[in-house]
Design a protein around this motif. Structure first.
Motif: not given
Ligand code: SRM
Ligand SMILES: Cc1cc2nc3c(=O)[nH]c(=O)nc-3n(C[C@H](O)[C@H](O)[C@H](O)COP(=O)(O)OP(=O)(O)OC[C@H]3O[C@@H](n4cnc5c(N)ncnc54)[C@H](O)[C@@H]3O)c2cc1C
Ligand code: SF4
Ligand code: FES
Lengths: 112, 814
Positions: B556, B595-596, B599, B670, B672
């Protein structure tokens, strides 16, 4: 004359990893390189406080885990376009033991 | 009348001292020489050829009994001096007490015996003197005997090579990550390891000895990681310590060694020191060249002439046949330093020069050390090399424009090496086509089908063309992995497989990386390519992973971590929820968020608390959700036909099955998934990397969606009639992506490159290949479907990450 404190064996730190020395006023990250050199730097990136001990080490540089600033372990200076520096501490190896200058810990304590 | 000079220790240093003294003034001193060994001076550094059988003891004697007699040196051999009385000015051994006017301590070093259980068993020995060599030779006479050498430095490797020559089975244990880590950098260490392994010596790096096993005689060596090596002898070559006991007892100033000034005087008048036992300006010396300089200085001091010891750069060579290495000066990197690296993978040559202010300050070479002396000279002289910098690495004989050959890696491939995996085209096939007149990429594509399918091998095909046609062929520009290499991701992946490269240093050497250990961009990519190519064999390198994957949580902004347990298919239970709630209370988790990904995220956990919170979650049956991984993330589901009035199939159940089959896998980025029970698509399957939409007649498998930085709708890969086929196709698609895509590319980017049609050919139309892909995935999953949290919470893996090295907050608080 400065005193050195034994804080552990070099093998307590895996190669290219880092571990922390906790002081009253912050953590010092102790790095071990691929060539078995040790370095001690504040575990705090000057950018936004990222814990440098968690970064990826390459040669004698560390990349901050938060936003990828790169610092030279020798000088603590940021490399490339970024500007800033991290405090470094006097540390050495003696027969496989890591010795840190006691001033490092004292300084941190005197800082308040 | 001449003064009485006593010398303790007849070693390499004192031998030279006596010669210098006698050359300068044979009558100045009346010399008495003590030695603990029952013999006089011999050439200790030639013990290795004696061990390997190339020389005998007689060949290496430097000073014979006759020589001592002719030069009036009184010798007392086989008796250690046990006491120095600096007041009475006498030294004593078992049967002599003799007085001196001047005393020289030249006791050399004592081998360091690592303090493990079993170190005193019969068969455990050091490698220091002739007796040790005789013991080793005696042990080697037993047929098929096993030797374990502890220490992969200069000494240990010479011992290992000698024992191997004598027909023993030899294993070298070395605690660092590469051999001779004091003299070599990892790349050169890798080459050295490779050539020792070719000789049949087993090398175990990062091998920490836990105990030496046996009743009276040694039987085996046990390592911390549980490995056991059988052993008839154990040779400790883990280092040396200056032999300072006499000096200590006599109250001389001793730090690590006996402290001397520039003139080789100790803290006590009339007592001098020379050799490995001394410390000069905080420095110890363990090679003979500087000891000889010390001997010269001390001879002058003893004759009343002013002289000062000034250390010069020294170089190391290993006296093992077939292992050609050279190291001199300071070869570590630094901010104000630059490096020039030359690699020739074909010949196994590696050279690295370290420059500072346009001067060479260090050099490491393996495989071709012919220019070592020339570089050493440049280091010593400190001359400015700016004028010859461009060609410096090629050495003094550089004449023509010979340059590092970027095509070397391809040139080195055997003719039957497969270049195009899709169509099974070998390097030989391509060369045959070139001979037959195909001289462009397109012609090769048309005539051999190489690069006609997924196209990721076109870089290599181009290199084969360039190699055969030279300047006639111009390689199209392409993106390299990073500044450390000229190769693209696709080339690197293919070469890792084609050349069987199984470690990161091996890849960097064989693929001619132009930095010594890569950077934060290429190391994680290489690590993934290895994980994918060699499941079960490759040792994951945590230090080449981004922190999230190293500590299995998301970092974080304030340096704390977030913890997301798996919730299979989005289904949970009251017990799991209670355990999550309890953990949140117990570890003062500031934020609990849904989360999205269907979970629950516990945000703001201190790094030190991670193993404990994982332990609690594990105890309630939960495993890591890998919310941090370039790997399998979530499988979202909707409620499906179990509850929903529109549901056509058990979408929740299928999602859970898929997640249970696929969790733990790593991929380029990743991955999904989602499974929806009908085309209303409540699980958002149409924007996932892979989504499934259930219909009455079966399962539509959709791929290549994106909903992050880019927004893209999935396309249909295939519709299949059964759950089993849906799972197999899902796994096959994932495996194809895992094996083919470049690091950090999500599937939609990879699909854009290789084309959906090609993917369909691979895993929809060709059922045999679909099965093979899915089998390969299953095979890999045996090793990766393991909860990383449990490994850390219960088995202590990577404990160093979660505990400080030292904690002064508690001390100071008292
Ligand atoms: C926790 C969560 C947001 C939430 O509160 O819902 C989340 C949190 C983060 N996302 Fe996400 N994403 C979360 C669902 C999503 C979704 C929706 C989904 O999965 O249905 C998306 C869009 C779908 C997708 O993946 O394309 C999403 C697209 C991203 C992206 C853009 C990825 C891309 O390829 O375009 C990133 C950036 C990356 O991976 O480089 C990212 C990166 C991140 C990071 C890991 C940023 C980082 O590198 O530190 C965030 C971590 C936050 C933290 O400190 O814990 N997150 N992220 C969700 C966790 C889902 C889970 O249970 O595992
Ligand atoms: C197998 C091997 C290979 C090596 N290869 C190389 C090489 O290739 N290149 C290189 O530069 N160096 C090499 N070295 C290192 C080199 O041999 C040493 O640096 C050198 O021998 C040290 O010289 P010294 O006179 O200080 O001590 P030594 O040569 O060790 O002599 C010390 C002598 O003092 C005696 N002694 C100790 N205590 C007492 C006491 N209380 N009373 C009486 N006598 C005592 C010891 O028995 C010993 O004979 C090698 C060493 C070994 C063991
Ligand atoms: S959208 Fe994702 S990456 Fe951006 S702030 Fe929210 S959690 Fe962080
Ligand atoms: S906090 Fe280190 S780079 Fe931003």
């Amino acid at each position: 004359m400065s005193n050195y404190i034994d804080i552990g064996a070099v093998t307590d730190i895996p190669i290219r990893a880092a571990r922390l020395v906790k002081t009253m006023h912050g953590c010092i990250a102790v790095f071990r390189t691929a060539t078995d050199k040790v370095y001690a730097l504040d575990d705090k990136c000057p950018h936004k406080g990222g814990p440098l001990s968690n970064g990826i080490q390459h040669d004698e540089s560390i990349t901050c885990p938060l936003h990828n600033w790169v610092f030279d372990l020798n000088t603590g200076m940021a490399k490339g376009a970024d500007e800033g520096s991290v405090r470094t501490y006097d540390i050495k190896l003696d027969n496989g033991r890591i010795l840190i200058n006691s001033d490092a810990i004292a300084r941190a304590e005197a800082a308040e | 009348m001449s003064q009485k000079l006593i010398i303790i220790g007849a070693g390499m240093a004192s031998g030279r001292l006596i010669e210098c003294l006698i050359d300068a003034d044979p009558n100045a001193y009346d010399i008495t020489l003590f030695n603990a060994e029952p013999r006089g001076n011999y050439n200790r550094i030639m013990l290795s050829p004696v061990l390997s059988g190339e020389k005998t003891y007689d060949d290496i004697i430097t000073h014979s009994d006759e020589w001592y007699a002719e030069n009036n040196v009184t010798t007392i051999f086989g008796e250690a001096v046990t006491l120095i009385d600096k007041v009475a000015k006498t030294v004593s051994s078992k049967s002599h007490t003799i007085s001196y006017d001047k005393l020289v301590i030249a006791t050399g070093s004592a081998p360091f015996i690592i303090p493990v259980a079993g170190k005193d068993l019969d068969g455990v020995m050091a490698y220091r003197d002739l007796d040790d060599v005789n013991n080793m030779l005696a042990a080697s006479r037993k047929p098929n005997a096993n030797a374990v050498v502890i220490g992969g430095g200069l000494l240990g490797l010479e011992a290992a090579a000698g024992l191997k020559e004598q027909g023993m089975n030899v294993t070298v244990l070395h605690i660092a990550g590469h051999l001779m880590d004091r003299q070599l950098d990892p790349a050169a260490g890798y080459l050295l390891k490779k050539s020792l392994e070719e000789k049949g010596i087993t090398v175990h790096t990062e091998g920490f000895t836990k105990a030496i096993l046996g009743e009276e005689e040694v039987e085996a060596v046990l390592l911390e990681d549980g490995t056991i090596y059988p052993a008839d002898i154990v040779v400790m070559a883990a280092g040396i310590r200056p032999e300072t006991r006499l000096a200590n007892d006599a109250g001389l100033r001793v730090e690590r060694g006996i402290v001397v000034n520039d003139a080789m005087e100790t803290s006590e008048p009339d007592i001098y020191c020379v050799g490995e036992c001394l410390e000069h300006n905080d420095q110890l010396y363990g090679l003979v060249a500087p000891l000889y300089d010390q001997a010269k200085v001390l001879a002058k001091t003893l004759l009343g002439e002013p002289a000062a010891f000034t250390p010069v750069e020294i170089s190391t060579k290993l006296k093992v046949t077939g292992c050609d290495l050279f190291s001199a000066g300071d070869f570590l990197d630094g901010d104000d330093r630059e490096e020039i690296v030359f690699r020739d993978a074909v010949r196994g040559v590696y050279k690295r020069l370290i420059l500072q202010n346009n001067k060479i300050i260090g050099a490491v070479m393996y495989g071709d050390t012919a220019d070592g002396a020339w570089f050493l000279q440049k280091i010593k002289s400190g001359e400015d090399i700016s004028d010859i910098r461009d060609t410096l690495i090629f050495g003094p004989n550089f004449a023509s424009g010979a340059d590092a050959d970027p095509l070397a890696a391809v040139a080195a491939l055997p003719l039957d090496a497969e270049i195009c995996g899709c169509n099974g085209v070998s390097k030989g096939d391509i060369m045959a086509a070139i001979d037959a007149g195909s001289n462009t990429l397109d012609a090769i594509k048309a005539n051999t089908k190489a690069s006609a399918s997924c196209g990721t091998c076109s870089g290599l095909v181009g290199q084969v063309l360039q190699m055969s046609l030279g300047d006639e062929f111009v390689l199209p520009e392409r993106e390299t992995v990073c500044k450390c290499t000229d190769l693209s991701h696709d080339d690197v992946r293919k070469l890792i497989v084609a050349k069987g490269l199984k470690t990161i240093p091996a890849a960097m050497q064989e693929l001619q990386w132009n930095t010594s250990c890569g950077c934060a961009t290429c190391r994680p990519a290489l690590n993934y390519y290895m994980v994918c190519a060699w499941p079960g064999e490759y040792m994951d390198d945590g230090q080449s992973r981004f922190i999230n994957e190293r500590v299995h949580a998301n970092i974080q902004k304030d340096g704390t971590y977030s913890v997301v347990p798996r919730m299979w298919g989005g289904i949970t239970t009251p017990d799991e929820l209670r355990a999550i709630a309890d953990a949140a209370d117990k570890y003062n988790v500031p934020t609990v968020k849904v989360t999205g990904g269907q979970r629950i995220d516990l945000l703001g956990v201190e790094k030190e608390d991670l193993p404990a919170i994982w332990y609690d979650l594990n105890s309630a049956g939960m495993v890591s959700g890998q919310a941090y991984a370039k790997g399998l993330r979530t499988v979202k589901t909707c409620v499906g036909k179990t509850h929903c009035r529109f549901g056509t199939q058990d979408s929740t159940g299928l999602g859970i099955k898929i997640e249970k089959a696929m969790w733990g896998a790593w991929s380029p980025a990743k991955f999904k998934l989602a499974v929806s029970g009908c085309p209303r698509n409540c699980a958002e399957s149409t924007c996932k990397d892979l989504g499934i939409i259930c219909v009455d007649s079966g399962y539509q498998v959709l791929v290549g969606g994106a909903a992050g930085l880019d927004l893209l709708e999935t396309e249909l890969l295939a519709q299949v009639p059964t759950e089993e086929e849906a799972i197999e196709l899902t796994q096959a698609f994932y495996q194809l992506y895992r094996e083919g895509a470049q690091y950090l590319h999500r599937p939609y980017k990879w699909i854009a490159k290789v084309g959906l049609d090609w993917i369909k050919e691979q895993c929809v139309e060709n059922l045999e290949n679909r099965k093979a892909l899915s089998d390969r995935f299953e095979y890999s999953q045996q090793f990766y479907r393991v909860d990383p949290w449990a490994e850390r919470a219960s088995k202590g893996v990577d404990a160093h990450e979660y505990t400080p090295l030292a904690d002064f907050t508690k001390v100071a608080a008292e």
